[in-house]
Design a protein around this motif. Structure first.
Motif, PDB file in Angstrom:
ATOM      1  N   ALA A 173      29.393  44.922  31.260  1.00  0.00           N
ATOM      2  CA  ALA A 173      30.549  45.794  31.053  1.00  0.00           C
ATOM      3  C   ALA A 173      31.680  45.077  30.328  1.00  0.00           C
ATOM      4  O   ALA A 173      32.212  45.570  29.322  1.00  0.00           O
ATOM      5  N   LEU A 174      32.054  43.914  30.829  1.00  0.00           N
ATOM      6  CA  LEU A 174      33.232  43.224  30.305  1.00  0.00           C
ATOM      7  C   LEU A 174      32.964  42.469  29.012  1.00  0.00           C
ATOM      8  O   LEU A 174      33.785  42.496  28.088  1.00  0.00           O
ATOM      9  N   HIS A 208      29.854  42.493  26.970  1.00  0.00           N
ATOM     10  CA  HIS A 208      29.111  43.173  25.909  1.00  0.00           C
ATOM     11  C   HIS A 208      29.746  44.498  25.495  1.00  0.00           C
ATOM     12  O   HIS A 208      29.716  44.856  24.311  1.00  0.00           O
ATOM     13  N   ARG A 209      30.302  45.221  26.434  1.00  0.00           N
ATOM     14  CA  ARG A 209      30.860  46.535  26.106  1.00  0.00           C
ATOM     15  C   ARG A 209      32.341  46.460  25.736  1.00  0.00           C
ATOM     16  O   ARG A 209      32.752  46.886  24.661  1.00  0.00           O
ATOM     17  N   ALA A 210      33.155  45.920  26.623  1.00  0.00           N
ATOM     18  CA  ALA A 210      34.596  45.862  26.367  1.00  0.00           C
ATOM     19  C   ALA A 210      34.995  44.673  25.497  1.00  0.00           C
ATOM     20  O   ALA A 210      36.101  44.644  24.972  1.00  0.00           O
ATOM     21  N   GLN A 211      34.088  43.689  25.381  1.00  0.00           N
ATOM     22  CA  GLN A 211      34.359  42.476  24.603  1.00  0.00           C
ATOM     23  C   GLN A 211      35.688  41.840  25.031  1.00  0.00           C
ATOM     24  O   GLN A 211      36.569  41.552  24.213  1.00  0.00           O
ATOM     25  N   LEU A 212      35.797  41.640  26.325  1.00  0.00           N
ATOM     26  CA  LEU A 212      36.999  41.054  26.910  1.00  0.00           C
ATOM     27  C   LEU A 212      37.243  39.658  26.347  1.00  0.00           C
ATOM     28  O   LEU A 212      36.315  38.860  26.194  1.00  0.00           O
ATOM     29  N   ARG A 213      38.495  39.361  26.046  1.00  0.00           N
ATOM     30  CA  ARG A 213      38.835  38.064  25.467  1.00  0.00           C
ATOM     31  C   ARG A 213      40.206  37.610  25.961  1.00  0.00           C
ATOM     32  O   ARG A 213      40.940  38.367  26.591  1.00  0.00           O
ATOM     33  N   GLY A 246      36.277  37.981  34.473  1.00  0.00           N
ATOM     34  CA  GLY A 246      37.517  38.144  33.731  1.00  0.00           C
ATOM     35  C   GLY A 246      38.255  36.835  33.555  1.00  0.00           C
ATOM     36  O   GLY A 246      38.775  36.524  32.475  1.00  0.00           O
ATOM     37  N   LYS A 247      38.304  36.019  34.619  1.00  0.00           N
ATOM     38  CA  LYS A 247      38.969  34.722  34.525  1.00  0.00           C
ATOM     39  C   LYS A 247      38.212  33.779  33.594  1.00  0.00           C
ATOM     40  O   LYS A 247      38.824  33.025  32.828  1.00  0.00           O
ATOM     41  N   VAL A 248      36.881  33.816  33.643  1.00  0.00           N
ATOM     42  CA  VAL A 248      36.083  32.986  32.747  1.00  0.00           C
ATOM     43  C   VAL A 248      36.369  33.346  31.290  1.00  0.00           C
ATOM     44  O   VAL A 248      36.418  32.471  30.415  1.00  0.00           O
ATOM     45  N   CYS A 249      36.588  34.637  31.035  1.00  0.00           N
ATOM     46  CA  CYS A 249      36.880  35.102  29.672  1.00  0.00           C
ATOM     47  C   CYS A 249      38.311  34.776  29.233  1.00  0.00           C
ATOM     48  O   CYS A 249      38.655  34.984  28.063  1.00  0.00           O
TER      49      CYS A 249
END
Length: 369
Positions: A174-175, A177-182, A204-207
């Motif tokens: 989800a985070l 591959h889909r949302a491409q969180l950065r 999320g923290k890792v990103c």
């Protein structure tokens, strides 16, 4: 059981402590049967197995051990298998996929290779692996194709790996591959003290994102703070809109870029008021029991992207995405960048009096058998 366990993963060993991986393809003559938890009928999964006529569950001690079905099949002696909200819904008969009765529930698992087909090239007997299946992991043995298994690296916690695929896989796909969180993104996680919620917070923290976590109760909030969230909202004494807006203002941030939502209901409706232009909404589930309405006109004006995330279907449509995701998660787990908290460990036999009764009475949180 203390309150802390309701948001930890519960682990139930399905092997006897003295059991070792079998050294050959064929089981000894006396070992053709195994323990397995069967769903005989649909109903309340919090009733103890074999405890009453109304219980949908039956703890069998004489279920046939599955045979290798193809030349590339592998049989795994299960070390640990997790209990997820989907399993709870399956027993109730409220999951989107309804298997014929009777069935063995259970999805993600870890264990040791017990037997291999003649064309298997990737694994040997005794190798530690983890994987996921649609049904069947609440048993001592499962059979899978070698292409569906992932080797657990040496030194990595095998029990923790058994809780990795579904909850952490859902959040990672989800985070990432889909949302491409950065970095510099603001991530808002609803139901943050649940199984998928805890995984979303850590990923999320890792990103490198700014992570805002929403939960209910001081113990859960303290757990989330220990994981390094930037802001935690305790719904027992705070309003999500006011609390998050206050935090955003203090950080000079405009709003939320990614909403991770396994809850639904009014909490979703309130959270929409916090989203930035161009925000992404990840629809993970509806633990509140209420499917939210996301106004299409608002999504249009604010250029929101709404992602439905049914993780299991990626195995059919985008198997490479799942494979890459799980390999990356195993790497993060082994490096200590993500952690899986396990509050209880039970054998499958102990489930009758302890494990499943406790775990399934807490359906909003990811557990493990």
């Amino acid at each position: 059981m203390n309150n802390k366990s309701i948001y930890f993963i519960k682990s139930f060993r399905t092997e006897h402590p003295s059991t070792k991986p079998v050294s050959g393809v064929h089981m000894p003559e006396k070992c053709h049967e195994m323990e397995a938890l069967l769903v005989r009928k649909l109903g309340d999964p919090t009733l103890p197995p074999n405890g009453s006529e109304n219980s949908p569950l039956d703890l069998s001690t004489s279920h046939p051990i599955p045979n290798l079905s193809t030349p590339t099949s592998v049989r795994v002696r299960v070390k640990a298998t997790s209990l997820n909200f989907a399993n709870y819904l399956q027993v109730l008969g409220k999951y989107q996929e309804k298997p014929p009765l009777p069935f063995i529930p259970g999805s993600d698992y870890s264990g040791f290779i017990d037997a291999v087909g003649p064309n298997v090239t990737k694994f040997r007997i005794g190798d530690p692996v983890c994987s996921f299946i649609g049904l069947g992991s609440f048993a001592q043995f499962v059979v899978a194709d070698e292409s569906d298994l992932f080797r657990v690296p040496d030194g990595c916690d095998l029990v923790a790996a058994g809780a990795l695929p579904v909850a952490y896989g859902t959040s990672h796909v989800a985070l990432v591959h889909r949302a491409q969180l950065r970095p510099k993104h603001v991530l808002l996680v609803l139901g943050a003290a649940g199984g998928v919620g805890l995984s979303a917070v850590q990923i999320g923290k890792v990103c490198g994102a700014t992570v805002i976590a929403v939960a209910r109760g001081n113990e859960k909030v303290q757990l989330l703070k220990s994981l390094g969230v930037d802001h935690a909202v305790d719904l027992s004494n705070a309003n999500v809109i006011e609390s998050v807006k206050g935090f955003l203002k203090s950080r000079k941030l405009k709003g939320v870029d990614v909403l991770y939502d396994p809850v639904g209901g009014k909490l979703t409706k309130d959270s929409l008021k916090l989203l930035n232009w161009g925000a992404q909404i990840l629809v993970i589930g509806f633990a509140s029991g209420e499917v939210p309405v996301i106004p299409a006109n608002i999504a249009l004006v604010k250029n929101w992207t709404i992602h439905g995330l049914y993780w299991g279907s990626h195995k059919i449509h985008q198997p490479n995405v799942l494979g890459d995701s799980l390999n990356e998660l195993l790497s993060l787990l082994c490096k200590g960048l993500i952690t899986i908290n396990i509050s209880h460990t039970f054998s499958l036999a102990e489930v009758q009096t302890h494990g499943l009764l406790i775990a399934l009475s807490r359906p909003n949180y990811q557990q493990q058998i």
